[in-house]
Design a protein around this motif. Sequence first.
Motif, PDB file in Angstrom:
ATOM      1  N   PRO A 223     -14.339  39.267 -33.823  1.00 30.54           N
ATOM      2  CA  PRO A 223     -14.045  37.848 -33.922  1.00 30.54           C
ATOM      3  C   PRO A 223     -15.204  36.952 -34.369  1.00 30.54           C
ATOM      4  CG  PRO A 223     -14.377  38.436 -31.643  1.00 30.54           C
ATOM      5  CD  PRO A 223     -14.423  39.728 -32.410  1.00 30.54           C
ATOM      6  N   ALA A 224     -16.442  37.363 -34.110  1.00 35.85           N
ATOM      7  CA  ALA A 224     -17.561  36.489 -34.473  1.00 35.85           C
ATOM      8  C   ALA A 224     -17.580  36.206 -35.971  1.00 35.85           C
ATOM      9  CB  ALA A 224     -18.883  37.122 -34.039  1.00 35.85           C
ATOM     10  N   GLY A 225     -17.308  37.225 -36.772  1.00 39.95           N
ATOM     11  CA  GLY A 225     -17.347  37.066 -38.220  1.00 39.95           C
ATOM     12  C   GLY A 225     -16.282  36.126 -38.743  1.00 39.95           C
ATOM     13  N   CYS A 226     -15.178  35.980 -38.015  1.00 42.46           N
ATOM     14  CA  CYS A 226     -14.129  35.057 -38.428  1.00 42.46           C
ATOM     15  C   CYS A 226     -14.640  33.621 -38.371  1.00 42.46           C
ATOM     16  CB  CYS A 226     -12.915  35.235 -37.529  1.00 42.46           C
ATOM     17  SG  CYS A 226     -11.432  34.396 -38.111  1.00 42.46           S
ATOM     18  N   ALA A 227     -15.320  33.281 -37.290  1.00 42.70           N
ATOM     19  CA  ALA A 227     -15.896  31.944 -37.164  1.00 42.70           C
ATOM     20  C   ALA A 227     -16.956  31.708 -38.237  1.00 42.70           C
ATOM     21  CB  ALA A 227     -16.489  31.767 -35.773  1.00 42.70           C
ATOM     22  N   GLU A 228     -17.733  32.738 -38.549  1.00 43.25           N
ATOM     23  CA  GLU A 228     -18.764  32.611 -39.576  1.00 43.25           C
ATOM     24  C   GLU A 228     -18.150  32.346 -40.944  1.00 43.25           C
ATOM     25  OE1 GLU A 228     -20.807  36.286 -39.224  1.00 43.25           O
ATOM     26  OE2 GLU A 228     -21.626  35.822 -37.226  1.00 43.25           O
ATOM     27  N   LEU A 229     -17.045  33.033 -41.257  1.00 46.82           N
ATOM     28  CA  LEU A 229     -16.387  32.843 -42.542  1.00 46.82           C
ATOM     29  C   LEU A 229     -15.801  31.443 -42.649  1.00 46.82           C
ATOM     30  CD1 LEU A 229     -15.499  34.080 -45.208  1.00 46.82           C
ATOM     31  CD2 LEU A 229     -13.497  35.010 -44.056  1.00 46.82           C
ATOM     32  N   ILE A 230     -15.259  30.942 -41.559  1.00 46.84           N
ATOM     33  CA  ILE A 230     -14.717  29.587 -41.566  1.00 46.84           C
ATOM     34  C   ILE A 230     -15.826  28.564 -41.768  1.00 46.84           C
ATOM     35  CG2 ILE A 230     -13.649  27.842 -40.082  1.00 46.84           C
ATOM     36  CD1 ILE A 230     -11.955  30.161 -38.926  1.00 46.84           C
ATOM     37  N   SER A 231     -16.951  28.761 -41.109  1.00 49.65           N
ATOM     38  CA  SER A 231     -18.082  27.846 -41.290  1.00 49.65           C
ATOM     39  C   SER A 231     -18.562  27.849 -42.734  1.00 49.65           C
ATOM     40  CB  SER A 231     -19.228  28.242 -40.352  1.00 49.65           C
ATOM     41  OG  SER A 231     -18.847  28.091 -39.004  1.00 49.65           O
ATOM     42  N   HIS A 232     -18.584  29.020 -43.340  1.00 47.35           N
ATOM     43  CA  HIS A 232     -18.981  29.136 -44.752  1.00 47.35           C
ATOM     44  C   HIS A 232     -18.011  28.365 -45.642  1.00 47.35           C
ATOM     45  CE1 HIS A 232     -20.364  30.939 -48.507  1.00 47.35           C
ATOM     46  NE2 HIS A 232     -19.099  31.232 -48.775  1.00 47.35           N
ATOM     47  N   ALA A 233     -16.718  28.512 -45.398  1.00 46.54           N
ATOM     48  CA  ALA A 233     -15.722  27.810 -46.199  1.00 46.54           C
ATOM     49  C   ALA A 233     -15.851  26.296 -46.035  1.00 46.54           C
ATOM     50  CB  ALA A 233     -14.321  28.275 -45.795  1.00 46.54           C
ATOM     51  N   ARG A 234     -16.102  25.852 -44.817  1.00 42.88           N
ATOM     52  CA  ARG A 234     -16.242  24.411 -44.571  1.00 42.88           C
ATOM     53  C   ARG A 234     -17.424  23.847 -45.337  1.00 42.88           C
ATOM     54  NH1 ARG A 234     -16.671  23.707 -38.310  1.00 42.88           N
ATOM     55  NH2 ARG A 234     -17.104  21.581 -38.998  1.00 42.88           N
ATOM     56  N   GLU A 235     -18.529  24.547 -45.318  1.00 39.16           N
ATOM     57  CA  GLU A 235     -19.724  24.055 -45.996  1.00 39.16           C
ATOM     58  C   GLU A 235     -19.568  24.112 -47.514  1.00 39.16           C
ATOM     59  OE1 GLU A 235     -22.828  26.479 -44.481  1.00 39.16           O
ATOM     60  OE2 GLU A 235     -22.665  25.717 -42.431  1.00 39.16           O
ATOM     61  N   GLN A 236     -18.975  25.191 -48.013  1.00 39.03           N
ATOM     62  CA  GLN A 236     -18.872  25.368 -49.461  1.00 39.03           C
ATOM     63  C   GLN A 236     -17.894  24.385 -50.091  1.00 39.03           C
ATOM     64  OE1 GLN A 236     -18.155  29.402 -50.611  1.00 39.03           O
ATOM     65  NE2 GLN A 236     -17.913  28.931 -52.780  1.00 39.03           N
ATOM     66  N   TRP A 237     -16.786  24.083 -49.381  1.00 45.23           N
ATOM     67  CA  TRP A 237     -15.738  23.258 -49.977  1.00 45.23           C
ATOM     68  C   TRP A 237     -15.575  21.903 -49.296  1.00 45.23           C
ATOM     69  CZ3 TRP A 237     -13.047  28.436 -49.196  1.00 45.23           C
ATOM     70  CH2 TRP A 237     -13.332  29.287 -50.277  1.00 45.23           C
ATOM     71  N   ASN A 238     -16.428  21.607 -48.337  1.00 39.50           N
ATOM     72  CA  ASN A 238     -16.436  20.300 -47.683  1.00 39.50           C
ATOM     73  C   ASN A 238     -15.060  19.960 -47.107  1.00 39.50           C
ATOM     74  OD1 ASN A 238     -17.537  17.859 -46.790  1.00 39.50           O
ATOM     75  ND2 ASN A 238     -16.926  16.789 -48.661  1.00 39.50           N
ATOM     76  N   ILE A 239     -14.566  20.834 -46.260  1.00 33.78           N
ATOM     77  CA  ILE A 239     -13.258  20.623 -45.649  1.00 33.78           C
ATOM     78  C   ILE A 239     -13.394  20.596 -44.139  1.00 33.78           C
ATOM     79  CG2 ILE A 239     -11.920  21.617 -47.543  1.00 33.78           C
ATOM     80  CD1 ILE A 239     -11.833  24.211 -46.000  1.00 33.78           C
ATOM     81  N   ALA A 240     -12.432  19.989 -43.495  1.00 34.02           N
ATOM     82  CA  ALA A 240     -12.413  19.904 -42.030  1.00 34.02           C
ATOM     83  C   ALA A 240     -11.701  21.123 -41.456  1.00 34.02           C
ATOM     84  CB  ALA A 240     -11.705  18.627 -41.595  1.00 34.02           C
TER      85      ALA A 240
END
Length: 301
Positions: A223-240
């Motif tokens: 599960p830790a990697g799932c949160a990491e991937l979401i954080s990456h997506a938020r930063e890369q695409w500036n989404i909430a």
Amino acid sequence: MLTTSTQSIPMRSGLNWPAPLENLGDIKVVLFDLDGTLHDDPRITDFYARVLEEKMVDGTGLGLQDEVADVIQGRHPAAQPGSFVEPSRGIAISAPHWVAEKAVDWMGNPVSLVDDGLLGPIQHDGALRYLGDQWQIIGALAARRGVDVHMLRDAFVRARRFGNDPSTTLIRSEYLDEVLHRLSQGRRFLLATNTTEELARPLVDRLRLQPPFEIIRFDARKPAGCAELISHAREQWNIAPSEILVIGDNLWNDLLPPAELGCRTVHIDPLGTDRAARWSSARFDNFAAFAAALKELPDEC
């Protein structure tokens, strides 16, 4: 699924989350799990259990497949889908709010948790194993019978190679393209699986998942990697976080970390681990039911 996560993810309790999935209008990113979500083939997990049963010495594996079936069908005296087990002690633990509350031995008799350090909030990197999908159920029951991590890994690899073999007919959901098309309009697609690329890439290719998936994360360490991937997506695409929808079958691995971050979640729950849908935005018994509901979901706020 096997997981290699060593990071503890504390879960808050008593919160009314995640928000319900009432429309798709504000969803900009969709993150899918692979096994049990986009692809579900019981022959592969059956193969996994059969290999383990055959490899155990001195008859310790005898009856493993039957015991797995008992758990899945709710006949086991102790272990149930959605519960936790401590294989070395042979105990099953009820933690309906992700806090260990009570335990029973393998025959269903109550046992104490006071002196063993298991009382309290469940940790992802602790000794307890969650029975959230068939892979986890098989692995945990085999571990209770003395199977070590090396034997588990070997059986897992063999099962994945069996599924990847061209001679093994692919089971592809008739609703897969329909769901992907319905969700893809103006949205980015991500895919995360804990399986290594060597073992999961052939399945991804056979399912014809690239495109539409923009990012495929193998060996995702959920599960830790799932949160990491979401954080990456938020930063890369500036989404909430509220603009991210996560779809998976394993509540503990796939959905709780994103929900904790504020994402919407869809639980494909064939084992009935959360029939009351307390811990997801929406819950469905299977992928077909999700596909049917998706047709009726508005695509505007």
